[in-house]
Design an enzyme around this catalytic site. Structure first.
Site, PDB file in Angstrom:
ATOM      1  N   ASP A  27       0.787  -1.281  -0.052  1.00 21.42           N
ATOM      2  CA  ASP A  27      -0.113   0.100   0.084  1.00 21.42           C
ATOM      3  C   ASP A  27       0.924   1.274  -0.054  1.00 21.42           C
ATOM      4  O   ASP A  27       1.726   1.554   0.643  1.00 21.42           O
ATOM      5  CB  ASP A  27      -0.809  -0.018   1.297  1.00 21.42           C
ATOM      6  CG  ASP A  27      -1.543  -1.020   1.589  1.00 21.42           C
ATOM      7  OD1 ASP A  27      -1.552  -2.224   0.697  1.00 21.42           O
ATOM      8  OD2 ASP A  27      -2.333  -1.098   2.894  1.00 21.42           O
ATOM      9  N   GLU A  85     -10.520  -2.392   4.800  1.00 21.27           N
ATOM     10  CA  GLU A  85      -9.374  -1.690   5.387  1.00 21.27           C
ATOM     11  C   GLU A  85      -8.940  -0.619   4.338  1.00 21.27           C
ATOM     12  O   GLU A  85      -9.585  -0.220   3.518  1.00 21.27           O
ATOM     13  CB  GLU A  85      -8.039  -2.806   5.291  1.00 21.27           C
ATOM     14  CG  GLU A  85      -8.007  -3.583   3.959  1.00 21.27           C
ATOM     15  CD  GLU A  85      -6.901  -4.791   3.953  1.00 21.27           C
ATOM     16  OE1 GLU A  85      -6.616  -5.532   4.964  1.00 21.27           O
ATOM     17  OE2 GLU A  85      -6.512  -5.163   3.084  1.00 21.27           O
TER      18      GLU A  85
HETATM   19  C1  FRU Z   1      -3.805  -3.795   3.007  1.00 22.67           C
HETATM   20  C2  FRU Z   1      -2.998  -4.017   4.145  1.00 22.67           C
HETATM   21  C3  FRU Z   1      -3.309  -2.981   5.381  1.00 22.67           C
HETATM   22  C4  FRU Z   1      -2.201  -2.981   6.289  1.00 22.67           C
HETATM   23  C5  FRU Z   1      -1.122  -3.459   5.318  1.00 22.67           C
HETATM   24  C6  FRU Z   1      -0.017  -4.344   5.717  1.00 22.67           C
HETATM   25  O1  FRU Z   1      -3.253  -3.981   1.875  1.00 22.67           O
HETATM   26  O2  FRU Z   1      -3.328  -5.157   4.480  1.00 22.67           O
HETATM   27  O3  FRU Z   1      -4.643  -3.170   5.833  1.00 22.67           O
HETATM   28  O4  FRU Z   1      -2.166  -2.087   6.954  1.00 22.67           O
HETATM   29  O5  FRU Z   1      -1.557  -3.909   4.181  1.00 22.67           O
HETATM   30  O6  FRU Z   1       1.075  -4.291   5.027  1.00 22.67           O
END
Ligand code: FRU
Length: 685
Positions: A210, A385
Site C-alpha cells: 500500500d 481496510e
Molecule cells: C492492505 C493491508 C493493510 C495493512 C497493510 C499491511 O493491503 O493489509 O490493511 O495495514 O496491508 O502491510
C-alpha cells in the site's frame, strides 16, 4: 621495532589466531532426504517427510536451499505438532538456520534445548520467504543439545518454515539492505529490467504494498509505502519513502519508519501540523506527523511518528500508542483537518467487522470516538481496510461538492481478489451518511488501497490519489529484485450520470467517481502522432510502425464506435502469440481488458482473465485513454468515468498496436499515440 610494526604484528597474530579457531561448518540437517531420519515427530503438521517447497493452498515459499525444508503447512494452518532433532554436541560459536512462516513465538517457533531446558528461541516474520537467523551459543560449548520445532497454532500464519540448520563460526547475515542497494545501484540492470515500470513508481529492490502517508509539504509530494527491508515478499513491514516535485519523477529515499521491537509499521497517513497542535513542531516550522498502525504482540494500535526535517528522519512518539482498543484488526488510519469543527478527524477500519470508525482529536494524541459506518456495500467481502474520506467537487455543479468514503476489501471484489468500493454522501464532521449505493472504484484486478494526498495547497485545489497496482491474490508477480509498483497518480472528481431504473428508463441519476491521470504526466510525451484507422474488420490490422514502440512505454487516446458490431477494439501485441486486448463488447455493454494471452500468466492460476467495466455509449461512441507501461495497462473510459487497471507480464519485446472490429459499421477512430519517456532513464526514448 617501530610502533607501526608492533601494531602490525599484534593485529596479524590476532587475526591468525582467530582464524585458527574458526572451524568448518557442522551441518545439523538440510532436510534434503525423503525422510526425517532420526528426528522424532509428533502431531500432523510435519507430514511423513520434509516438504518439497510450497504446499497445497499456500502462497509461494521462497528462500530455502535445495529441494526440501520443514514446512508445517501440511494440511493447512490447522494442523499442529513438534519435530525434535537427535542430540548433537555444541561445537561452534553459532547455530544458524533459515526461518519463515508465522510470527507468534508462543505458538510457532524453533528452540534450542540444553539439558532438556529451552535456552534459545526464534520465530518467523509472517512471510513465506525464509531468512537467515542465528543464536550465539558460545556459552554452551561442548554441551549436548537438541533443536525442537513446534507448531501449536491453528489460525492464520499458524505454520513455520525451517531449513539448513548448521553450526558455524561465521553466521550468514540477514538481508543487508544498504549492501544490496549499493550493489544493485551499480548494476547495468538498474531500473532497466524488461518488466520494470518506466513511469510508474516502484521501489529499487524488495517488496512494496500500500501507499502510505501521502502528503504535500514544502514543494514536495511525499510517497511513503509498505515496504519489506529484508526481502522480496511481504514481511517486516516498514515505511519506505520517495519524493517528487511533479508527481511524475520520483527520488528514492532511505527507509522512513522501520519495524521495531516486534512491532511492524502498517499502513497510515501523514499530515502537516500547521498549528502545532501536537507540540512536535520546532519554532515556526510545522512538523510532519505520521499516524500509522502498529502491528504486533497480538493487536493493532494507532501510533504517531514525527519529522522536523521534511520527512528525512522520523522520531516515534514516546507516548505511543495513541489509540488502543485491544483489537487485533484495527488499522489504517486516515486523518484530516476538519475546518468547520476545528479539529482533526480520523477514519480507521475495524477490518474483520467491516466497519469504519470516526474519531476526533484536538492534538493528534487524544482521540474520542464520533461514530461508525458499516457494514455496508458488497456483502461477500472478507474484510474492510485502508479507508479514505474526502470532499469532492461535482463537475459542472456550480460549486456543489459531496463527500466520498472509499474502503478496500481483501477479497470479494468485482474482478476477483482484492479491490475497492466507494460511497457518495455527506459528512457533517461527526457522521458519514451515504446517499447512494456503493460503487466499484476500478474494474480491473490491480488497483488496491488507494489513498489521497493531504495538504495539497488550495491554490492547486486538486484531490489526487494513487493505488497499489496489484492484487493480494496474485501479488507474487514474476519480477525481481523488486515486487510491485503504484498506479499513476489520478485526479478525482464527481460526475452526475443518468441512472437507469429496472425498465431501462433514466431516473434521477447518480454520482460516479471520475479518475484522470494527473496532467503532469503529459510532460513525458516525447513524440505524438495521430494514427489513421479505417473501418477495420477482422483479422486485426497493425497501425504502428516497426520499432515505434520498442520501449513499451506509451499512451493511446482513441474512440470506439461500436456501430452494430458485437465488438470493436485494439490489441497491444508483443509477440506472435502474445497480446492484451482492450475493446467494447455489446452483449454486456462493457469495455474489457483481456489479459489471458498477455504473456506470463502461469505464475498464478487466478491471473489469466478478462475484466469488464459497464459503460455508457454516448452519441454512438466510447472514448478510451490507455496508459501502457512495461508490465501494466490502465484504461480510462469516457474521460475517467470508469477505469480498468491490470498488470501484464509480456515476454515479447516489440509491441505493435492492432485494431479490429466485428463488422464494417464499427470503427476505431480519432486515435493519437504518445510515446512516453522513462522517468528513470530519460534517454530511453
Ligand atoms: C492492505 C493491508 C493493510 C495493512 C497493510 C499491511 O493491503 O493489509 O490493511 O495495514 O496491508 O502491510
Amino acid at each position: 621495532m617501530s610502533v607501526l610494526r608492533i601494531l602490525f604484528v599484534v593485529i596479524f597474530t590476532s587475526v591468525c589466531s582467530a582464524q585458527a579457531v574458526v572451524g568448518d561448518d557442522l551441518l545439523i540437517d538440510d532436510f534434503e532426504s525423503d525422510s526425517y531420519g532420526e528426528w522424532s515427530i509428533t502431531g500432523d503438521a510435519f507430514g511423513a517427510q520434509p516438504a518439497p517447497g510450497t504446499l497445497a493452498n499456500q502462497m509461494p515459499v521462497s528462500g530455502f536451499r535445495g529441494q526440501g525444508l520443514i514446512n508445517t503447512f501440511v494440511g493447512g494452518d490447522a494442523t499442529t505438532g513438534t519435530a525434535t532433532s537427535p542430540p548433537f554436541t555444541i561445537g561452534r560459536r553459532h547455530l544458524a538456520f533459515l526461518i519463515g512462516g508465522g510470527a507468534r513465538q508462543d505458538s510457532v517457533g524453533i528452540e534450542l534445548l540444553v539439558d532438556g531446558k529451552s535456552v534459545r528461541a526464534a520465530t518467523g516474520a509472517e512471510s513465506e520467504e525464509l531468512q537467515w537467523s542465528s543464536w550465539d551459543v558460545g556459552e554452551f560449548a561442548g554441551r549436548r543439545a537438541r533443536v525442537r520445532i513446534y507448531d501449536r497454532a491453528t489460525g492464520g500464519w499458524g505454520h513455520l518454515l525451517v531449513d539448513h540448520l548448521v553450526q558455524t563460526d561465521d553466521p550468514p547475515k540477514r538481508f543487508d539492505l544498504e549492501y544490496q542497494l549499493s550493489k544493485y545501484r551499480q548494476s547495468a540492470d538498474y531500473l532497466r529490467e524488461p518488466l520494470r515500470p518506466q513511469y510508474h513508481f516502484s521501489p529499487e529492490i524488495n517488496w512494496m504494498n500500500d501507499p502510505n502517508g501521502l502528503v504535500f509539504h514544502d514543494g514536495e509530494y511525499h510517497l511513503f509505502y509498505q515496504y519489506n527491508p529484508a526481502g522480496n515478499s511481504w514481511g517486516h513491514m516498514s515505511w519506505g519513502h520517495a519524493v517528487s516535485a511533479d508527481l511524475t519523477h520520483w527520488e528514492h529515499l532511505p527507509l522512513a519508519i522501520p519495524e521495531a521491537d516486534g512491532i511492524m509499521a502498517f499502513s497510515g497517513c501523514c499530515v502537516v501540523d500547521h498549528h502545532n497542535s501536537s507540540g512536535f513542531g520546532r519554532g515556526d516550522q510545522p512538523a510532519m506527523v505520521a499516524i500509522y498502525t502498529g502491528h504486533g504482540h497480538g493487536k493493532q494500535v494507532q501510533n504517531l511518528a514525527y519529522s522536523n526535517d521534511n520527512g528525512r528522519t522520523w522520531t516515534k512518539y514516546a507516548g505511543n500508542p495513541v489509540l488502543d482498543i485491544d483489537n487485533p484488526d484495527f488499522r489504517d488510519p486516515k486523518v484530516f483537518w476538519h475546518e468547520a469543527t476545528d479539529r482533526w478527524v480520523m477514519v480507521v477500519s475495524l477490518a474483520k467487522e467491516k466497519v469504519v470508525v470516526f474519531y476526533a482529536s484536538k492534538d493528534l494524541k487524544d482521540w474520542s470516538e464520533l461514530s461508525r459506518f458499516g457494514p455496508a456495500g458488497v456483502a461477500q467481502k472478507s474484510n474492510w481496510e485502508c479507508p479514505d474520506l474526502f470532499e469532492l467537487p461535482v463537475e459542472g455543479g456550480g460549486g456543489k461538492s459531496l463527500w466520498v468514503l472509499e474502503v478496500d476489501m481483501g477479497s470479494g471484489s468485482v474482478a476477483g481478489g482484492s479491490g475497492g468500493e466507494y460511497f457518495v454522501g455527506h459528512f457533517d464532521g461527526t457522521r458519514f451518511t451515504a446517499t447512494q449505493d456503493a460503487k466499484w472504484v476500478d474494474f480491473g484486478r490491480d488497483f488496491y488501497a488507494p489513498v489521497s494526498w493531504s495538504d495539497i495547497p488550495q491554490s492547486d485545489g486538486r484531490r489526487i490519489w494513487i493505488g497499489w497496482f496489484n492484487n493480494w491474490q496474485t501479488c507474487l508477480v514474476p519480477t525481481s529484485p523488486w515486487r510491485s509498483c503504484m498506479s499513476v497518480p489520478r485526479t478525482l472528481s464527481l460526475r452526475k450520470t443518468p441512472g437507469r431504473d429496472d425498465l431501462g428508463r433514466d431516473d434521477s441519476g447518480e454520482y460516479v467517481l471520475v479518475q484522470r491521470p494527473v496532467k503532469e504526466l503529459q510532460r513525458l510525451r516525447v513524440h505524438s502522432r495521430s494514427i489513421q484507422t479505417h473501418a477495420a474488420t477482422w483479422p486485426p490490422v497493425a497501425v504502428t510502425k516497426p520499432g515505434e514502440l520498442t520501449d513499451r512505454v506509451f499512451e493511446l487516446e482513441t474512440t470506439l464506435k461500436p456501430g452494430t458490431a458485437r465488438s470493436v477494439g485494439l490489441r497491444i501485441r508483443t509477440g506472435d502469440d502474445e497480446f492484451t486486448e482492450v475493446g467494447y463488447d455489446r452483449e454486456p455493454g462493457a469495455v474489457y481488458v483481456d489479459r489471458r494471452k498477455s504473456g506470463n500468466v502461469a505464475f498464478h492460476q487466478a491471473f489469466a482473465g478478462r475484466h469488464e467495466a459497464p459503460v455508457r455509449v454516448l452519441d454512438g461512441e466510447v472514448s478510451l485513454r490507455l496508459l501502457v507501461d512495461r508490465s501494466s495497462i490502465e484504461v480510462f473510459i469516457n474521460d475517467g468515468e470508469a477505469v480498468i487497471s491490470d498488470r501484464i507480464f509480456p515476454s515479447g519485446q516489440k509491441p505493435t498496436i492492432e485494431v479490429f472490429a466485428g463488422d464494417e459499421s464499427a470503427q476505431v477512430t480519432a486515435t493519437t499515440l504518445h510515446v512516453l519517456s522513462s522517468i528513470w532513464h530519460p534517454s530511453v526514448n
